[in-house]
Design a protein around this motif. Structure first.
Motif, PDB file in Angstrom:
ATOM      1  N   TRP A  27       0.837  -1.191   0.000  1.00 35.96           N
ATOM      2  CA  TRP A  27       0.000   0.000   0.000  1.00 35.96           C
ATOM      3  C   TRP A  27       0.878   1.248   0.000  1.00 35.96           C
ATOM      4  CZ3 TRP A  27      -3.063  -2.250   4.650  1.00 35.96           C
ATOM      5  CH2 TRP A  27      -4.074  -3.108   4.179  1.00 35.96           C
ATOM      6  N   ALA A  34       0.046   4.100   1.313  1.00 37.12           N
ATOM      7  CA  ALA A  34      -0.144   4.689   2.636  1.00 37.12           C
ATOM      8  C   ALA A  34      -1.340   4.025   3.287  1.00 37.12           C
ATOM      9  CB  ALA A  34      -0.340   6.196   2.545  1.00 37.12           C
ATOM     10  N   LEU A  35      -1.480   4.271   4.589  1.00 33.59           N
ATOM     11  CA  LEU A  35      -2.563   3.668   5.355  1.00 33.59           C
ATOM     12  C   LEU A  35      -3.026   4.661   6.410  1.00 33.59           C
ATOM     13  CD1 LEU A  35      -4.286   1.236   6.365  1.00 33.59           C
ATOM     14  CD2 LEU A  35      -2.290   0.578   7.754  1.00 33.59           C
ATOM     15  N   ARG A  36      -4.328   4.865   6.483  1.00 26.84           N
ATOM     16  CA  ARG A  36      -4.931   5.642   7.581  1.00 26.84           C
ATOM     17  C   ARG A  36      -5.553   4.644   8.539  1.00 26.84           C
ATOM     18  NH1 ARG A  36      -7.812  10.768   7.921  1.00 26.84           N
ATOM     19  NH2 ARG A  36      -7.788  11.253  10.163  1.00 26.84           N
ATOM     20  N   VAL A  90      -1.448   8.014  10.450  1.00 23.33           N
ATOM     21  CA  VAL A  90      -1.078   7.767   9.052  1.00 23.33           C
ATOM     22  C   VAL A  90       0.264   7.064   8.982  1.00 23.33           C
ATOM     23  CG1 VAL A  90      -0.363   8.881   6.892  1.00 23.33           C
ATOM     24  CG2 VAL A  90      -2.420   9.670   8.090  1.00 23.33           C
ATOM     25  N   LEU A 104       3.005   6.191   5.983  1.00 24.17           N
ATOM     26  CA  LEU A 104       3.370   6.519   4.609  1.00 24.17           C
ATOM     27  C   LEU A 104       4.451   5.566   4.133  1.00 24.17           C
ATOM     28  CD1 LEU A 104       3.287   8.496   2.135  1.00 24.17           C
ATOM     29  CD2 LEU A 104       5.063   9.835   3.315  1.00 24.17           C
ATOM     30  N   THR A 118       0.764  11.311  -2.034  1.00 21.58           N
ATOM     31  CA  THR A 118       0.245  10.180  -1.266  1.00 21.58           C
ATOM     32  C   THR A 118      -0.053  10.591   0.163  1.00 21.58           C
ATOM     33  OG1 THR A 118       1.498   8.613  -2.622  1.00 21.58           O
ATOM     34  CG2 THR A 118       0.737   7.835  -0.485  1.00 21.58           C
ATOM     35  N   ARG A 161      -3.256  12.583   0.345  1.00 21.51           N
ATOM     36  CA  ARG A 161      -4.424  11.723   0.175  1.00 21.51           C
ATOM     37  C   ARG A 161      -4.679  10.890   1.432  1.00 21.51           C
ATOM     38  NH1 ARG A 161      -4.195   7.911  -3.902  1.00 21.51           N
ATOM     39  NH2 ARG A 161      -1.943   8.064  -4.229  1.00 21.51           N
ATOM     40  N   ALA A 162      -3.602  10.489   2.120  1.00 14.37           N
ATOM     41  CA  ALA A 162      -3.763   9.727   3.358  1.00 14.37           C
ATOM     42  C   ALA A 162      -4.370  10.591   4.461  1.00 14.37           C
ATOM     43  CB  ALA A 162      -2.410   9.181   3.810  1.00 14.37           C
ATOM     44  N   PRO A 215      -6.708   1.930   3.453  1.00 13.21           N
ATOM     45  CA  PRO A 215      -5.427   2.164   2.779  1.00 13.21           C
ATOM     46  C   PRO A 215      -5.611   3.178   1.657  1.00 13.21           C
ATOM     47  CG  PRO A 215      -6.413   0.158   1.954  1.00 13.21           C
ATOM     48  CD  PRO A 215      -7.334   0.667   3.034  1.00 13.21           C
ATOM     49  N   VAL A 216      -4.521   3.782   1.228  1.00 14.55           N
ATOM     50  CA  VAL A 216      -4.526   4.697   0.088  1.00 14.55           C
ATOM     51  C   VAL A 216      -4.161   3.903  -1.159  1.00 14.55           C
ATOM     52  CG1 VAL A 216      -3.422   6.716  -0.947  1.00 14.55           C
ATOM     53  CG2 VAL A 216      -3.955   6.698   1.497  1.00 14.55           C
TER      54      VAL A 216
END
Length: 330
Positions: free
Chosen positions: A108, A110-112, A118, A120, A138, A141-142, A150-151
Motif C-alpha cells: 500500500w 499509505a494507510l490511515r 497515518v 506513509l 500520497t 491523500r492519506a 489504505p490509500v
C-alpha cells in the motif's frame, strides 16, 4: 533493486497553423485528434510534452530534507524501519501521528489507521520522475481519507507544476531519526489483538524475506546487514560523487579503505543522486564491532576529501576499479 528511469526533458510544444501560438491547446484523450489541428493524435503531438513533463527525473528527490542520506537508505537498502514525521504547522485534527515506513502490507502507498494515524510507505513504485512530489501527493491523500482505509496507488502521474513536495509539507527543522526493526510487526497496532488474514499473510512473507539490518550509532547513515555468506556495511554519503570517488581511491591505493582485518571496500551503489560505498565483512563481525573502525574511517575520509592533488597512477587504477564496481539503484 529499483529500476533506473531514463531522464527525459519536456520539449516546448510547437504551434500548428490551425491555432494561434498563444492560444492554449485543450487536454483531450490520448488517442483523440490533437485540438491544435495538426492531424495527429494528441499523445503524439501536444500530449507528448505533457507526458514528458510529469516523468522528468529529479536526481536528488530528498535534497533539502533533514537526513537526506537516511531517506535514501530507507528507500533502497533497509527492509524494515519507521520514522516519526513532523508536518509544517502541526498535525491536522483527528491525526495523532504521521509515520514514514519502508514497506506497508500489500505494498500500500499509505494507510490511515482506525485511530486516524497515518503510515506513509517509502518503497513503492511511483508514476512520475519526482519521488518527493509523489510521496507528498500520497501523504495528502492519506490525511484526507477516512480512517481505517489504505490509500490506493495514484491513478495518474502527479503534475510537476504547482503540486507540493515533501520539502513543502514537512518541518525542515525537525530531526529525522530512523528506527530499524527486525521485522514488520509495526504494521499491526499494539492495541489490535489480530489483523486481517491478508495482512497477516503479507506480514509472514515480509518477515521471512527481511535481511537483518542495524543502523550504526557513531556515524551517519551507515547500515550493517547480515547475509548467509558474509556481512556488509552500506554507508550512504552526502559528498559530491566525483570528489568522493577520488577520495575513496586515494584511501584504497594507500591501503586505508578497509574497516579492519578481512574487510574490503568492494564497490558502491548510486542512489537518488548519492553514492553508497559498500564493504564486505566477515560473518563474525557484528554491527557493534563496526562502530570503532567506521568512525576511524570517517576521520581518514574527511582528510582525503580535503586533498586536491591529481591522482597518482595507482590511485587512478583504484578509482577505475571502484567505478567499474558501481551499481545504480535509481
Amino acid at each position: 533493486m529499483a529500476k533506473k528511469r531514463p531522464q527525459t526533458k519536456a520539449s516546448k510544444p510547437q504551434p500548428h497553423s490551425g491555432r494561434s501560438g498563444n492560444e492554449p491547446v485543450p487536454v483531450v484523450g490520448a488517442r483523440e485528434p490533437c485540438p491544435c489541428g495538426s492531424g495527429r493524435r494528441y499523445k503524439a503531438c501536444h500530449g507528448r510534452a505533457a507526458a514528458h513533463a510529469v516523468t522528468e527525473l529529479v536526481q536528488r528527490p530528498f535534497d533539502g530534507l533533514p537526513g537526506e542520506c537516511d531517506w535514501v537508505a530507507l528507500r533502497e537498502l533497509v527492509p524494515a524501519a519507521t520514522v516519526e514525521l513532523t508536518l509544517k504547522g502541526g498535525l491536522p485534527d483527528g491525526v495523532p501521528s504521521v509515520t514514514l515506513a519502508t514497506v506497508l502490507p500489500m505494498a500500500w502507498p499509505a494507510l490511515r489507521r482506525d485511530d486516524g494515524s497515518v503510515l506513509l510507505g517509502l518503497q513503492n513504485d511511483t508514476a512520475s520522475g519526482d519521488l518527493s512530489r509523489d510521496l507528498a501527493d500520497t501523504l495528502n491523500r492519506a490525511l484526507a481519507i477516512e480512517p481505517g482505509n489504505p490509500v490506493a496507488p495514484a491513478a495518474r502521474a502527479v503534475d510537476q507544476g504547482d503540486a507540493p513536495r515533501l520539502q513543502d509539507l514537512l518541518d525542515l527543522d525537525a530531526p529525522f531519526e530512523p528506527k530499524v526493526h527486525s521485522g514488520f510487526e509495526f504494521w499491526v497496532p499494539q492495541s489490535s489483538e489480530e489483523s486481517a488474514p491478508e495482512v497477516a499473510a503479507s506480514l509472514e512473507r515480509a518477515n521471512a524475506a527481511a535481511i537483518p539490518t542495524i543502523k550504526l550509532s557513531g556515524v551517519d547513515a551507515a547500515y550493517w546487514c547480515e547475509t548467509p555468506e558474509k556481512n556488509h556495511l552500506r554507508w550512504v554519503m552526502p559528498h559530491p560523487e566525483e570528489k568522493l570517488l577520488d577520495s575513496l581511491a586515494r584511501l584504497y591505493a594507500a591501503g586505508e579503505a578497509s574497516l579492519g582485518e578481512d574487510t574490503r571496500l568492494v564497490g558502491s551503489f548510486r542512489a537518488h543522486g548519492l553514492v553508497v560505498p559498500v564493504w564486505d565483512l566477515p560473518t563474525t563481525m557484528s554491527a557493534e564491532e563496526c562502530e570503532k573502525p567506521a568512525a576511524e574511517f570517517a576521520d581518514r575520509l574527511a582528510k582525503a576529501l580535503t586533498e586536491d592533488a591529481p591522482l597518482s597512477p595507482a590511485e587512478r587504477r583504484a578509482r577505475s576499479g571502484l567505478t567499474n564496481r558501481q551499481v545504480t539503484l535509481s
